[in-house]
Structures are given as C-alpha cells and as structure tokens.
Design an enzyme around this catalytic site. Structure first.
Site, PDB file in Angstrom:
ATOM      1  N   GLU A 180       5.549  -3.294   0.959  1.00 51.38           N
ATOM      2  CA  GLU A 180       5.593  -3.083  -0.494  1.00 51.38           C
ATOM      3  C   GLU A 180       4.872  -1.774  -0.752  1.00 51.38           C
ATOM      4  O   GLU A 180       3.645  -1.714  -0.754  1.00 51.38           O
ATOM      5  CB  GLU A 180       4.891  -4.250  -1.217  1.00 51.38           C
ATOM      6  CG  GLU A 180       5.560  -5.598  -1.041  1.00 51.38           C
ATOM      7  CD  GLU A 180       6.822  -5.749  -1.891  1.00 51.38           C
ATOM      8  OE1 GLU A 180       7.027  -4.939  -2.828  1.00 51.38           O
ATOM      9  OE2 GLU A 180       7.613  -6.664  -1.606  1.00 51.38           O
TER      10      GLU A 180
ATOM     11  N   CYS B  94       1.779   0.604  -9.156  1.00 54.53           N
ATOM     12  CA  CYS B  94       2.856   1.107  -8.304  1.00 54.53           C
ATOM     13  C   CYS B  94       4.157   1.262  -9.090  1.00 54.53           C
ATOM     14  O   CYS B  94       5.002   2.076  -8.751  1.00 54.53           O
ATOM     15  CB  CYS B  94       3.073   0.177  -7.123  1.00 54.53           C
ATOM     16  SG  CYS B  94       3.356  -1.525  -7.631  1.00 54.53           S
TER      17      CYS B  94
ATOM     18  N   VAL C 189       0.484   4.869   5.019  1.00 53.23           N
ATOM     19  CA  VAL C 189      -0.146   3.776   5.770  1.00 53.23           C
ATOM     20  C   VAL C 189       0.926   2.772   6.208  1.00 53.23           C
ATOM     21  O   VAL C 189       0.849   2.210   7.303  1.00 53.23           O
ATOM     22  CB  VAL C 189      -1.264   3.103   4.934  1.00 53.23           C
ATOM     23  CG1 VAL C 189      -1.920   1.984   5.726  1.00 53.23           C
ATOM     24  CG2 VAL C 189      -2.313   4.127   4.514  1.00 53.23           C
ATOM     25  N   GLY C 190       1.939   2.603   5.386  1.00 54.22           N
ATOM     26  CA  GLY C 190       3.050   1.712   5.734  1.00 54.22           C
ATOM     27  C   GLY C 190       3.649   2.077   7.082  1.00 54.22           C
ATOM     28  O   GLY C 190       4.004   1.202   7.886  1.00 54.22           O
TER      29      GLY C 190
ATOM     30  N   GLY D  50       0.827  -1.212   0.000  1.00 56.42           N
ATOM     31  CA  GLY D  50       0.000   0.000   0.000  1.00 56.42           C
ATOM     32  C   GLY D  50       0.851   1.246   0.000  1.00 56.42           C
ATOM     33  O   GLY D  50       2.003   1.252  -0.443  1.00 56.42           O
ATOM     34  N   ASN D  51       0.244   2.275   0.527  1.00 50.61           N
ATOM     35  CA  ASN D  51       0.808   3.609   0.505  1.00 50.61           C
ATOM     36  C   ASN D  51       1.894   3.779   1.592  1.00 50.61           C
ATOM     37  O   ASN D  51       1.752   3.231   2.676  1.00 50.61           O
ATOM     38  CB  ASN D  51      -0.417   4.475   0.818  1.00 50.61           C
ATOM     39  CG  ASN D  51      -0.179   5.901   0.735  1.00 50.61           C
ATOM     40  OD1 ASN D  51       0.651   6.436   1.457  1.00 50.61           O
ATOM     41  ND2 ASN D  51      -0.907   6.524  -0.146  1.00 50.61           N
TER      42      ASN D  51
HETATM   43  P1  NAD Z   1      -3.542   2.034   1.186  1.00 50.62           P
HETATM   44  O1  NAD Z   1      -2.249   2.061   1.926  1.00 50.62           O
HETATM   45  O2  NAD Z   1      -4.490   3.160   1.356  1.00 50.62           O
HETATM   46  O3  NAD Z   1      -4.357   0.703   1.570  1.00 50.62           O
HETATM   47  C1  NAD Z   1      -3.756  -0.567   1.600  1.00 50.62           C
HETATM   48  C2  NAD Z   1      -4.440  -1.419   2.670  1.00 50.62           C
HETATM   49  O4  NAD Z   1      -4.248  -0.824   3.941  1.00 50.62           O
HETATM   50  C3  NAD Z   1      -5.947  -1.587   2.475  1.00 50.62           C
HETATM   51  O5  NAD Z   1      -6.293  -2.926   2.699  1.00 50.62           O
HETATM   52  C4  NAD Z   1      -6.532  -0.663   3.517  1.00 50.62           C
HETATM   53  O6  NAD Z   1      -7.763  -1.121   4.014  1.00 50.62           O
HETATM   54  C5  NAD Z   1      -5.483  -0.653   4.610  1.00 50.62           C
HETATM   55  N1  NAD Z   1      -5.434   0.629   5.333  1.00 50.62           N
HETATM   56  C6  NAD Z   1      -5.626   1.863   4.822  1.00 50.62           C
HETATM   57  N2  NAD Z   1      -5.459   2.798   5.777  1.00 50.62           N
HETATM   58  C7  NAD Z   1      -5.171   2.129   6.921  1.00 50.62           C
HETATM   59  C8  NAD Z   1      -4.888   2.541   8.271  1.00 50.62           C
HETATM   60  N3  NAD Z   1      -4.897   3.834   8.620  1.00 50.62           N
HETATM   61  N4  NAD Z   1      -4.621   1.588   9.179  1.00 50.62           N
HETATM   62  C9  NAD Z   1      -4.609   0.281   8.843  1.00 50.62           C
HETATM   63  N5  NAD Z   1      -4.870  -0.157   7.580  1.00 50.62           N
HETATM   64  C10 NAD Z   1      -5.142   0.750   6.638  1.00 50.62           C
HETATM   65  O7  NAD Z   1      -3.119   1.828  -0.323  1.00 50.62           O
HETATM   66  P2  NAD Z   1      -4.064   1.819  -1.586  1.00 50.62           P
HETATM   67  O8  NAD Z   1      -4.602   3.185  -1.813  1.00 50.62           O
HETATM   68  O9  NAD Z   1      -5.018   0.683  -1.452  1.00 50.62           O
HETATM   69  O10 NAD Z   1      -3.021   1.433  -2.739  1.00 50.62           O
HETATM   70  C11 NAD Z   1      -2.259   2.360  -3.423  1.00 50.62           C
HETATM   71  C12 NAD Z   1      -0.857   2.445  -2.882  1.00 50.62           C
HETATM   72  O11 NAD Z   1      -0.273   1.150  -2.840  1.00 50.62           O
HETATM   73  C13 NAD Z   1       0.062   3.252  -3.769  1.00 50.62           C
HETATM   74  O12 NAD Z   1       0.923   4.028  -2.983  1.00 50.62           O
HETATM   75  C14 NAD Z   1       0.845   2.202  -4.526  1.00 50.62           C
HETATM   76  O13 NAD Z   1       2.091   2.621  -5.019  1.00 50.62           O
HETATM   77  C15 NAD Z   1       0.990   1.151  -3.503  1.00 50.62           C
HETATM   78  N6  NAD Z   1       1.203  -0.149  -4.125  1.00 50.62           N
HETATM   79  C16 NAD Z   1       2.407  -0.737  -3.977  1.00 50.62           C
HETATM   80  C17 NAD Z   1       2.641  -1.950  -4.583  1.00 50.62           C
HETATM   81  C18 NAD Z   1       3.934  -2.676  -4.433  1.00 50.62           C
HETATM   82  O14 NAD Z   1       3.966  -3.867  -4.726  1.00 50.62           O
HETATM   83  N7  NAD Z   1       5.013  -2.045  -3.990  1.00 50.62           N
HETATM   84  C19 NAD Z   1       1.640  -2.554  -5.331  1.00 50.62           C
HETATM   85  C20 NAD Z   1       0.433  -1.910  -5.457  1.00 50.62           C
HETATM   86  C21 NAD Z   1       0.213  -0.705  -4.838  1.00 50.62           C
END
Ligand code: NAD
Length: 442
Positions: free
Chosen positions: A210, A244, A192-193, A188-189
């Site tokens: 990731e 991503c 959030v990471g 994810g983002n």
């Molecule tokens: P996100 O971080 O918003 O969400 C990812 C997951 O985290 C979801 O399941 C969501 O429910 C959970 N989440 C969101 N906020 C949270 C919080 N405050 N506490 C706990 N869990 C939470 O990401 P997104 O918008 O779903 O995806 C887009 C991002 O992911 C982009 O930054 C993209 O670059 C990245 N991404 C990376 C890869 C990779 O393999 N490196 C692949 C795809 C996407």
C-alpha cells in the site's frame, strides 16, 4: 525482549497448533481488539495528539471509527466469509465436490507508517485475525507515542502466543524481514516498498504493498466552484496534508484557476481562521525531517506549516517531482480535458484520481482513460470510507487491496479443492492409456 527468531518460533508453533483457525478464537480476538479501542480511547486520542497534533474529530473519523466499523463488519460476516465456496463443475467431476477453501496463510507481517498510525496497523490486523493467521505487527517508529501505546496495549488484549509487536527502525525491520513470513502487508513509501518486496522475494513470500503517489485533482470549468473548494480544502489539509490519498496537485484552465484560488483562500480562512496556526483543527508535521522536506510559511519550533496554495508551478519544479505529503497545493494550468488526461498519463499511476465536474461525460473521460488505485468524482478521500470498495494502489502506488471482505480475502489463501469419490471408475477409463483417439470428441 525475545529475539526475532524466538518470536517467530513461538508464533509458528501457535499457528501449527491450529488455535487461530477456530471461528471462536477469531471472534474472541476481534472482540478483544474492539475492547482495546473502547477502553483506551483517551490514551489513543492523546498519543495521536502528541504525534501529529491530530484534532480529536479527525482522529475519531479517520482512525477510531474506521477501526470499529472494520471490526464490527468482520465479527458479523465472519461465518459467511469463512464458508467454503462451492463452484460449478464439468462432466468428469459431476458427482464430486468442488469448492474454494479460505485457508489462513500462517504467520504474517504487518508493517505500517506514521500518518494514520493507529488504523493503518489495526485495520490490516483485523483482516489477519479474521482470516485465522498469527501476526507480527511493526508500527512506525516515527509516530513514537502511538508506537509505544500499541506495543503496550496489543499484548494486554490479544493472545500473546499468536500476536507480537516488534518496534524499531529500518535496521531492525530489515533484520525482522530476514525471517520467513507467509504473507507481508506493507504500507509506506514506494522506495521502501521496493526494499520490502526484495526481502519478500528471497523467501517467495506473497505481499501487499500500500504505497503513495501524486494524486491529481482536475477541476473542470463546468463545476460548482464553492463546493469544490470546500471539499478540496478539507481533503488536502486533513491531517496537515499527510494523507496518502490527499489531492497532491490541481489541474485546471487559467480561467477556473483564478476563480478557484479565490474560493480556496476564502475556504481556508473559513475553516482555519485568519491565523491557521491558532486553529485547533489543523494538524502538525510529524517530524523535523519531514518539516524540512515540505517547508512553506512555517514555524519550525511547532513543526507548523500554513495551508499554502502554489500558483505558477511548472512541471519541472521540485514540488512536482515527489509526493508532497504536507499542506502545499500546487496549481498547474491545462488547456482542456485532453491535456489534463495526457498530463496524468505521463506520470506514474497514482493512488487516487479526483475530478470535479458537473458534466458526467468529463468524469467518464477520466474514468475510462486514466488509471489509479481509486477514483472519486466531486470529492476527495470519501471513497475510502466505504468498506464495500477495495482500497489499494496500482503500479507505483502499490499492489493488492484491503478493507472489509477484501482484507479477509487478502489474508487468506484460496485453496482449490476437489473431493472425488473413489467409485464410478467407468467414467475415468476414457482418459487412461492406451489412448483411444475416438474418445477425443466426447
Ligand atoms: P516509510 O516507507 O518510510 O515507513 C513505513 C514503515 O517501513 C515504517 O514502519 C518503517 O519503520 C519501515 N521502514 C522504513 N524504512 C525501511 C527500510 N529501509 N527497511 C525496512 N523497513 C523500513 O513510510 P512513512 O514515511 O512512514 O509513510 C509515508 C508514506 O506512506 C507515503 O509515501 C504515503 O503515501 C504512504 N502511505 C500509503 C498509504 C496507503 O494506504 N496506500 C497509507 C498511508 C501512507
């Protein structure tokens, strides 16, 4: 619905029973996952269409076929991956057995995003199963059709005592994270990471992150412009730019910019027609919130954004401050290779760096003097199709790696094992007190 505590207790008990460690169990679950994909193809395509208007061709090559390949590789390689790895020994351990045992961590958590909502859940799960873990899978709530499908299908195919799907938003995920997991795999983002890493820190849980970033794409003056244009358009507008690994911005000289712009415009028209909105091959933005975030030439009712090339972009423009994650491609001009490398190195380390050039010295300059999760010369995205290459970020774009054997290793603890014989005590006596200094030279 069972509480998170109940789910965790159930999975812990299953893991403690040892059931997931048996190679036969791992193979049976991998086979079940293959069956899940095979028997539900139509429903998977449909959910991806509803969530992202994902063209079937894109869904096939970037979701289903990747999952199938990962499952096949794991099934065929499992025996060799699981084998103890015997290592070299020293004089003191010469008659003993020294090896690395690949132990499962235990109960792991997989949290995934919405842009490739099927494969970003299931490919890590392949690694978790292959390595002998129990798992909780938390799909993204934003890709709601795929989330529902996964929540419906996974318990029907996999052993319910060992694998659980949990649905929910940030609030529910935070509650879930209060539980102690043995490993967390998050995609994810980066913002959030940080939250996930802080939650993991409370339990000292190891994790893979990731994440995303702004992937630079340098186009050299010495380059096949027409081929570069096709490959850039494909990798940028695949999944409507919500990848991503998509090239985030282009760096090139002024002279190359004008030629490249013409070639890119021609390619966009050739790929998506005079009105890309009518093209069946262009995805849509996932949600209203993300639509508002990206906005260019748009149709809000359909969450459609036209493939857009942005010229005269400055470093200080908003589009250069965050990962774009949509079909906008900004252009920035640089004087030469040195300036491009400086520009890249002044920013956070991205997930991928792309260089288009006929000159191998130029490619090597970027390879040696920049840092990123992955690197691909003369194309975009393609390095991720190789399961023999690790997939992952560095710095702001993440930590850890997976795909193929890297997934198995990620979900395994590499336990250092030395099995000594209790005999041959004479060899040991030189290390016991009272110490004899003259033995130091031995
Ligand atoms: P996100 O971080 O918003 O969400 C990812 C997951 O985290 C979801 O399941 C969501 O429910 C959970 N989440 C969101 N906020 C949270 C919080 N405050 N506490 C706990 N869990 C939470 O990401 P997104 O918008 O779903 O995806 C887009 C991002 O992911 C982009 O930054 C993209 O670059 C990245 N991404 C990376 C890869 C990779 O393999 N490196 C692949 C795809 C996407």
């Amino acid at each position: 619905m069972a509480s998170y505590g109940e789910i965790m207790n159930g999975l812990r008990q299953s893991f403690s029973s040892g059931i997931t460690r048996a190679v036969t169990f791992r193979l049976s679950q991998l086979e079940a996952l293959a069956k899940l994909v095979e028997e539900n193809e139509a429903a998977i395509f449909e959910s991806l269409k509803k969530d992202l208007n994902k063209p079937k061709f894109e869904a096939e090559i970037s979701e289903l076929s990747l999952i199938r390949s990962e499952i096949n590789l794991a099934r065929n390689s499992l025996n060799s991956w699981m084998k103890d790895e015997h290592v070299s020994k020293n004089l003191a351990t010469y008659f003993d057995s020294a090896f690395i045992r690949k132990d499962p961590f235990g109960v792991v958590l997989i949290i995934s995003p919405w842009n490739y909502p099927f494969q970003l859940c299931l490919i890590p799960l392949v690694g978790a199963i292959a390595a002998g873990n129990c798992a909780v899978i938390k799909p993204s709530e934003i890709s709601q059709n795929t989330e529902k499908l996964l929540a419906d299908l996974l318990p029907r195919y996999l052993d319910k005592n060992c694998f659980a799907v949990v649905c929910g938003e940030a609030k529910e995920t935070s509650q879930l994270l209060e539980n102690k997991f043995d490993y967390i795999f998050f995609t994810g983002n980066p913002k959030v990471g940080r939250i996930i890493m802080a939650a993991a820190a409370k339990h000292l849980t190891p994790l893979t992150l990731e994440l995303g970033g702004k992937n630079p794409c340098f186009v050299d003056d010495d380059c096949d412009i027409d081929n570069a244009a096709k490959r850039i358009v494909w990798s940028k507008f695949f999944n409507a730019g919500q990848t991503c690994l998509a090239p985030d911005y282009v760096l090139c000289s002024e002279g190359t910019r004008d030629k490249l712009l013409t070639a890119l415009q021609g390619t966009i028209q050739a790929f998506y027609g005079d009105d890309p909105k009518l093209s069946p091959d262009l995805g849509r933005i996932i949600s209203q919130r993300h639509f508002q975030r990206v906005c260019g030439q748009t149709d809000e009712t359909e969450r459609y954004i036209a493939p857009t090339l942005l010229t005269d972009v400055k470093e200080s423009d908003p589009v250069m401050q965050e990962e774009i994650f949509g079909p906008l491609l900004p252009f920035l001009t640089v004087g030469d290779v040195e300036e491009a490398i400086r520009f890249i190195n002044q920013r956070e380390k991205p997930l991928a760096t792309y260089v288009f050039s006929r000159n191998s010295q130029v490619i090597n300059q970027f390879l040696e003097r920049t840092a990123s999760g992955g690197f691909c010369a003369n194309d975009g995205l393609m390095h991720t199709t190789l399961m023999s290459l690790p997939f992952g970020g560095v710095g702001e774009s993440g930590m850890g790696k997976y795909h193929g054997k890297f997934s198995f290793d990620t979900f395994s603890h590499h336990r250092a094992c030395l099995l000594r014989s209790s005999g041959r005590e004479k060899l040991n006596e030189i290390r016991y007190p009272p110490y004899n200094q003259s033995n130091l030279g031995l």
